[in-house]
Enzyme design. Structure first.
Site, mmCIF file in Angstrom:
data_model
loop_
_atom_site.group_PDB
_atom_site.id
_atom_site.type_symbol
_atom_site.label_atom_id
_atom_site.label_comp_id
_atom_site.label_asym_id
_atom_site.label_seq_id
_atom_site.Cartn_x
_atom_site.Cartn_y
_atom_site.Cartn_z
ATOM 1 N N ASP A 70 0.832 -1.201 0.000
ATOM 2 C CA ASP A 70 0.000 0.000 0.000
ATOM 3 C C ASP A 70 0.868 1.252 0.000
ATOM 4 O O ASP A 70 1.964 1.239 -0.555
ATOM 5 C CB ASP A 70 -0.938 -0.058 1.227
ATOM 6 C CG ASP A 70 -2.269 0.605 0.954
ATOM 7 O OD1 ASP A 70 -2.271 1.800 0.670
ATOM 8 O OD2 ASP A 70 -3.317 -0.069 1.020
ATOM 9 N N HIS A 72 -3.887 5.944 3.124
ATOM 10 C CA HIS A 72 -4.542 4.721 2.669
ATOM 11 C C HIS A 72 -3.926 3.461 3.299
ATOM 12 O O HIS A 72 -4.641 2.560 3.737
ATOM 13 C CB HIS A 72 -4.425 4.689 1.141
ATOM 14 C CG HIS A 72 -5.220 3.642 0.458
ATOM 15 N ND1 HIS A 72 -4.678 2.437 0.086
ATOM 16 C CD2 HIS A 72 -6.508 3.613 0.045
ATOM 17 C CE1 HIS A 72 -5.610 1.722 -0.534
ATOM 18 N NE2 HIS A 72 -6.719 2.413 -0.574
ATOM 19 N N SER A 82 -11.269 -0.804 -1.268
ATOM 20 C CA SER A 82 -10.018 -0.733 -0.495
ATOM 21 C C SER A 82 -10.254 -1.087 0.963
ATOM 22 O O SER A 82 -9.384 -1.664 1.606
ATOM 23 C CB SER A 82 -9.468 0.696 -0.510
ATOM 24 O OG SER A 82 -8.619 0.892 -1.594
#
Ligand code: NAG
Ligand code: NAG
Ligand code: NAG
Ligand code: NAG
Ligand code: NAG
Ligand code: NAG
Ligand code: NAG
Ligand code: NAG
Length: 772
Positions: A147, A221, A551
């Site tokens: 990520d 994220h 996600s």
């Protein structure tokens, strides 16, 4: 418009890279290419030096000597698979793809993070309350998260109540200028990064280089996904009073290793391939990837870094879980759908962020949105439609959508602005900034189709509606002399019904490369999820935020897999995948079938087997295990040449494709893989009959008798032979056939379930049969 500069690094660079990488530039200009060469010669991995030398030799055989500075590799893969990334012209790439030892050569792609466009505002989740974490854990699971890196200071990565790092762990904690060995602990056991520095900057002294080499997350994220998968218990977690409760990941005692292959919101395919190779070498059990290539660019499995990496991870017994993308609700928008990947769709949870609007005609409408109104009581303001406050008559259609530069700031100031949200390329965030910049008092957005992911507008009053409520608002504006409205503060609704509902943005199947595998596999929470975030100074210092997208759904499944593995250490990840699929929930909290945002029954192309239910998955009764041999045969049936497959598979020269696969039946044979769901791309109505086989493995009590039943659409005849299967201590595996007869079925996809029951377990196998 000064505010735009704030966001330009992300928006513009992503856009620019997409253009440069996707629209063919001059063929003579060298571009980064990935050269994929299949399995290593040595099963334990080739030596780094030898493979690099080989790669350089290959390059020098095709790159003219006067351009010898290009004879260098950016990334070299040699542990679980062989290959490298280098600058090549199109011609050189074509030459290399003809080499015996090369499987494929393709331009290094740009991949996207699978969060919805509001990913700069983050979130968390607490609907995993039923997990029994006190059940004794038998195995210490390590989840590798590929990520944007990690913000290690988050309380979600605290290592209290967690034992020593497993001795089998071979990973590292790479240091960056703002990330030190001490940032790793018994929870966050590994950190690597793959920021690509340009050639020039590597020649500079270390101190003057761009400070981009660090595992530290700058986007949020990666912090978000890691905490959803395996965040520790954090009491009193909240996002400014919303979603308050105990935050925890799906497997709060599992370990996290972070692999930063993305920065600024995009990811380089070669960095992902390198990260997967490292994660395999380091010894992770599960790889979680909330990233993908847009379905628009889907080409082939052997040109897809995630599919390649996941295949070799599967060969080593590692579970790979990926998000399916946020490009719904149209069919064929799914990505990451290779059969060896666990593909995840997103749904809502039973928490809704409701923001009501009262119109001057005393009509109150229920909208969605997250905004923290700072004034003590909501106030009435004049209401205008963007279209009617355009900056220039030629811009009315843009003003309708509140696009930058289209509104007359003088007419906007002091009012609540109504905008359409039917122009996808301008995000909700940009619209908010446009009206906020013009001193508006609030924003009301109207969607063509109701959006399930709430937008977080911070302190700016905001509400969002579907087209039915939207029409009422527009009609009121049209019919009133002096239209005005109030946007009320947010109202968090818990136990909202119905839930779950498929998120509108969740990508849909069927899988574009082969419809003989049903995809997505599973659905998990991905709307309005609370998770750890990087504290944002602009908004105070919340340690948690609220985000949406597949996600967020993906790490729920990664965490659930880790949780099940910790209880059943002898189960393979393919077994765990089957357990999760056959026990998934297919009804919502109203005890009705799961629906989509159109309020219609959700199809398996939207939800796969159904909604994740980790507790039920601990005790599935029967399991359908897909083996590596199934995947090898898949490559044959899909149409790869035997010679190519021998390069790819680690069995090397011993591998032969099944001899009974003639070229006309090959693709149909994909349906025969022992997958926990069934899909038949084409059942000819005139001939009408298709037969597939499955092998069930008993993981319940040794003596068991299961009887089959069918839930199917009228017209499609489904028969199971034998109807009853028996297991005893010595017989753990039993095979059965399923016959589909479509002579009397309606055309198009027919969906249903084959259910095996022993009176206690209910093993559901979902099927999709396309009658033509
Ligand atoms: C494969 O392993 C053997 C023995 O460990 C070694 O001699 C050989 O150099 C290795 N080959 C490559 C290509 O790394
Ligand atoms: C959580 O909040 C409750 C109530 O506000 C308080 O009693 C408790 O001490 C808090 N716990 C922590 C760990 O902050
Ligand atoms: C909902 O499902 C129905 C069929 O089950 C489909 O026709 C419709 O397009 C779906 N709507 C959305 C928004 O996905
Ligand atoms: C709205 O309600 C208020 C008070 O309840 C009333 O005075 C007013 O006339 C109503 N307006 C309309 C348009 O119905
Ligand atoms: C507003 O009114 C005009 C004329 O009365 C009509 O043509 C138009 O369609 C109306 N717009 C909406 C959104 O109702
Ligand atoms: C093809 O042959 C293999 C053995 O080589 C057998 O296991 C498999 O069932 C056969 N498949 C079909 C569809 O006949
Ligand atoms: C299972 O069945 C066998 C005979 O079929 C019997 O001998 C055995 O006791 C049974 N085991 C259990 C646990 O019921
Ligand atoms: C075919 O379907 C029709 C209507 O759905 C039904 O009346 C008829 O009995 C069916 N025929 C067979 C052979 O199943």
């Amino acid at each position: 418009m000064a505010f735009l500069f704030h966001f330009s690094p992300i928006i513009i660079s992503t856009f620019f890279l997409m253009i440069t990488s996707c629209i063919a530039s001059n063929d003579q200009t060298p571009k980064p290419y990935i050269v994929y060469m299949g399995s290593p010669l040595n099963n334990s991995g080739d030596s780094a030096e030898i493979s690099k030398l080989t790669h350089l030799q290959m390059l020098s055989s095709i790159i003219p000597s006067e351009e010898s500075e290009r004879i260098s590799v950016k990334h070299s893969f040699h542990h679980a698979y062989r290959g490298f990334c280098a600058l090549l012209t199109k011609q050189e790439a074509t030459l290399l793809s003809g080499y015996e030892e090369v499987v494929s050569v393709f331009p290094d792609p740009i991949l996207e993070l699978h969060t919805t466009r509001s990913w700069d505002f983050l979130a968390s989740y607490d609907s995993t309350n039923n997990y029994n974490y006190h059940a004794s854990s038998n195995y210490d699971v390590i989840i590798g998260v590929i990520d944007t890196g990690i913000w290690p200071e988050s309380p979600s990565f605290d290592d209290q109540h967690i034992g020593e790092v497993p001795s089998r762990w071979k990973g590292v904690c790479m240091e960056g200028f703002d990330f030190h060995k001490s940032n790793c602990n018994r929870k966050l056991i590994g950190a690597r990064f793959y920021d690509i520095e340009d050639e020039d900057s590597t020649k500079l002294p270390k101190t003057t280089r761009k400070p981009n080499g660090t595992p530290r997350d700058r986007v949020g994220h990666g912090t978000n996904t890691a905490s959803i998968a395996a965040g520790a218990f954090v009491p009193n977690a909240t996002y400014y009073g919303l979603a308050s409760g105990i935050a925890r990941g799906g497997s709060p005692f599992s370990r996290i290793a972070t692999y930063k292959a993305c920065s600024e919101g995009y990811c380089q395919g070669s960095a992902i391939l390198k990260a997967i190779d490292d994660a395999i070498k380091d010894g992770v059990d599960i790889i979680s990837i909330s990233i993908g290539r847009s379905f628009v660019f889907q080409t082939d499995f052997k040109d897809d870094p995630i599919a390649i990496g996941a295949f070799h991870a599967a060969e080593r017994g590692i579970g790979v879980v990926c998000s399916g993308g946020n490009e719904g609700p149209d069919p064929y928008t799914l990505t990451n759908f290779a059969p060896w990947i666990f593909t995840v769709a997103a749904s809502t949870i039973d928490r809704k962020f409701q923001t009501n609007v009262a119109l001057g005609n005393n009509v109150t409408l229920k909208g969605t949105g997250i905004s923290f109104n700072t004034s003590p009581h909501a106030e009435t303001y004049p209401l205008v439609f963007g279209e009617n406050v355009y900056f220039h008559p030629s811009l009315t259609s843009q003003a309708r959508n509140c696009m930058p530069g289209s509104l007359d700031a003088k007419k906007v100031a002091g009012k609540i602005i109504v905008c359409m949200n039917d122009y996808w390329s301008i995000s909700r965030l940009i619209k908010k900034l446009v009206v906020q910049d013009a001193n508006a008092k609030g924003l009301i957005l109207i969607d063509e189709q109701e959006k399930s992911s709430p937008f977080d507008s911070g302190n700016f009053p905001f509400a969002e509606f579907g087209k039915i409520a939207g029409a009422k608002i527009l009609q009121y504006i049209n019919s009133s002399q002096n239209p005005h409205a109030i946007i009320f503060p947010i109202n968090e609704i818990r136990r909202f019904k119905p839930a779950p509902v498929v998120a509108d943005s969740s990508s849909r199947g069927p899988a574009s490369l082969t419809e003989n595998i049903l995809k997505p596999d599973i659905t998990a929470p991905g709307v309005g999820i609370l998770s750890a975030m990087i504290p944002n100074t602009e908004k105070g210092s919340s340690l948690f935020g609220i985000t949406s997208g597949t996600s967020m759904a993906c790490p729920h499944v990664s965490g659930a897999m880790a949780f099940i593995k910790s209880i059943h250490p002898t189960w393979t990840f393919s077994m765990i995948k089957s357990a999760i699929m056959t026990t998934a929930a297919i009804s919502n909290n109203l005890r009705m079938p799961l629906t989509n945002t159109s309020n219609l029954d959700a199809s398996p192309h939207e939800i796969g087997a159904g909604e994740l239910n980790p507790i039920k998955a601990l005790n599935p009764g029967l399991i359908f295990e897909t083996t590596m041999n199934d995947y090898y045969n898949f490559l044959c049936y899909y149409g790869y040449k035997e010679k190519e497959i021998r390069l790819i598979v680690s069995k090397k020269n011993n591998f032969n494709c099944p001899r009974n696969s003639t070229s006309t039946t090959k693709k149909e044979l994909i349906s025969h893989m022992n997958y926990p769901s069934i899909s038949i791309e084409k059942l000819d109505q005139n001939y009408g009959v298709s037969r597939v086989k499955r092998v069930a493995m008993n993981v319940g009590s040794p003596n068991a008798t299961y009887t089959s039943s069918i839930i199917g659409p009228p017209g499609l005849i489904v028969r199971v032979f034998p109807e009853k299967i028996e297991f005893v201590k010595e017989i753990k595996k039993v095979s059965f056939d399923i016959l589909f007869d479509g002579k009397n079925a309606s055309k198009g996809y027919n969906f249903g379930f084959i259910i095996w029951s022993d009176g206690f377990h209910k093993v559901k196998m979902v099927f999709a049969v396309n009658v033509e």
